[in-house]
Enzyme design. Sequence first.
Site, PDB file in Angstrom:
ATOM      1  N   THR A 103      40.318  44.975  35.848  1.00  0.00           N
ATOM      2  CA  THR A 103      39.909  44.542  37.184  1.00  0.00           C
ATOM      3  C   THR A 103      38.423  44.231  37.236  1.00  0.00           C
ATOM      4  O   THR A 103      37.981  43.382  38.008  1.00  0.00           O
ATOM      5  CB  THR A 103      40.267  45.646  38.203  1.00  0.00           C
ATOM      6  OG1 THR A 103      41.692  45.768  38.223  1.00  0.00           O
ATOM      7  CG2 THR A 103      39.784  45.316  39.597  1.00  0.00           C
ATOM      8  N   SER A 139      44.882  46.029  31.661  1.00  0.00           N
ATOM      9  CA  SER A 139      45.067  47.160  30.738  1.00  0.00           C
ATOM     10  C   SER A 139      46.419  47.842  30.877  1.00  0.00           C
ATOM     11  O   SER A 139      46.771  48.668  30.039  1.00  0.00           O
ATOM     12  CB  SER A 139      43.933  48.178  30.882  1.00  0.00           C
ATOM     13  OG  SER A 139      44.136  49.052  31.960  1.00  0.00           O
ATOM     14  N   THR A 144      41.249  50.038  34.591  1.00  0.00           N
ATOM     15  CA  THR A 144      41.328  51.468  34.926  1.00  0.00           C
ATOM     16  C   THR A 144      42.684  52.073  34.564  1.00  0.00           C
ATOM     17  O   THR A 144      42.786  53.280  34.365  1.00  0.00           O
ATOM     18  CB  THR A 144      41.097  51.688  36.431  1.00  0.00           C
ATOM     19  OG1 THR A 144      42.083  50.950  37.162  1.00  0.00           O
ATOM     20  CG2 THR A 144      39.711  51.265  36.863  1.00  0.00           C
ATOM     21  N   ASP A 145      43.728  51.227  34.500  1.00  0.00           N
ATOM     22  CA  ASP A 145      45.085  51.778  34.379  1.00  0.00           C
ATOM     23  C   ASP A 145      45.294  52.609  33.113  1.00  0.00           C
ATOM     24  O   ASP A 145      45.988  53.624  33.142  1.00  0.00           O
ATOM     25  CB  ASP A 145      46.126  50.649  34.425  1.00  0.00           C
ATOM     26  CG  ASP A 145      46.311  50.094  35.827  1.00  0.00           C
ATOM     27  OD1 ASP A 145      45.895  50.773  36.788  1.00  0.00           O
ATOM     28  OD2 ASP A 145      46.866  48.997  35.972  1.00  0.00           O
TER      29      ASP A 145
END
Length: 322
Positions: free
Chosen positions: A16, A65, A98-99
Amino acid sequence: MQVDTQKIVVLGTGGTIAGRAQAAGDNVGYVAGEVGVQALVDAVPGLAQAAGGALAAEQVAQIDSKDMDGAVWLALAQRVQAHLGDPAVRAVVVTHGTDTVEETAWFLHCVLAAHKPVVLTCAMRPATAVTPDGPQNLLDAMAVARAPGARGVLVVCAGALHGARAVQKVHPYRVDAFASGEAGPLGWVEEGQVRLAQDWPSAPDGWAQAALEKIANGAPWPRVEILTSHAGATGAVADALVRDGVQGLVVAATGNGTVHHALEAALLRAQQAGVAVRLTTRCALGQVVPRAGAPLPLARGLSPVKARIALLLELLGAPAPQ
Ligand code: ASP
């Protein structure tokens, strides 16, 4: 501007932080990994100064990700390793979604001897947002990269500094989306200064470095799947995975490592058939306290996704993490 003799290398992988939305007010309907890492770095006022004047950017991948895989992990680990071995490099910063940043951080922690800082950073809002969080996170990552004594694989987000072992994404939307459970963050970044709450992680020895070499030399990634124990669980999925050739099963068990009896029977069958089984807990905090006579081995203190990585590496010959 004073120029540091050692440079900081920013490796881009997407996420992101590099996301682009049609409308500035849209913080969820964007496409991740669209903006190249050089453009990201160039867009942050004062980043070169924060890096000490010597900054380089390199694109390793440009993905969301959630789609992270072994090929990108291998490429990333090899680039980080190469830069860490270069005396002209002071630190490596990685931009990431971030995932799965907690998984990549733990993977890098396992396979690299990171005596220099490897700082992963990310963002919850796309680069096109009215108030994107990526630029400040990048500045904070630079502060960590240049902090005296910094070492190891670290994650920086929303002003907090986390270690690779404990960090976990705990919120799907809030900018401050990460926590380190009961351990708490290693510290915070405030106006370019790192305030530590704990020591830097002890110098990692890259205990699974040989496993990375094997993958680099063409060994296939072992197949390890994660199952959850829950009310009404059955052994059907575990049995099907064994039939399908799975090599490892990680179980997010209930509470203190307990498993529904139907699933437990299937896991014992799997273990009997030579599949490596590891138990973790689906509880958000704490770790399973070992109990005598438990029939299935624990992956102590690791979340299910990190236990999966540890088991992947074990199946490639690495020792179990301490
Ligand atoms: N799906 C995005 C990613 O992990 C989410 C983010 O970066 O916040 O790449």
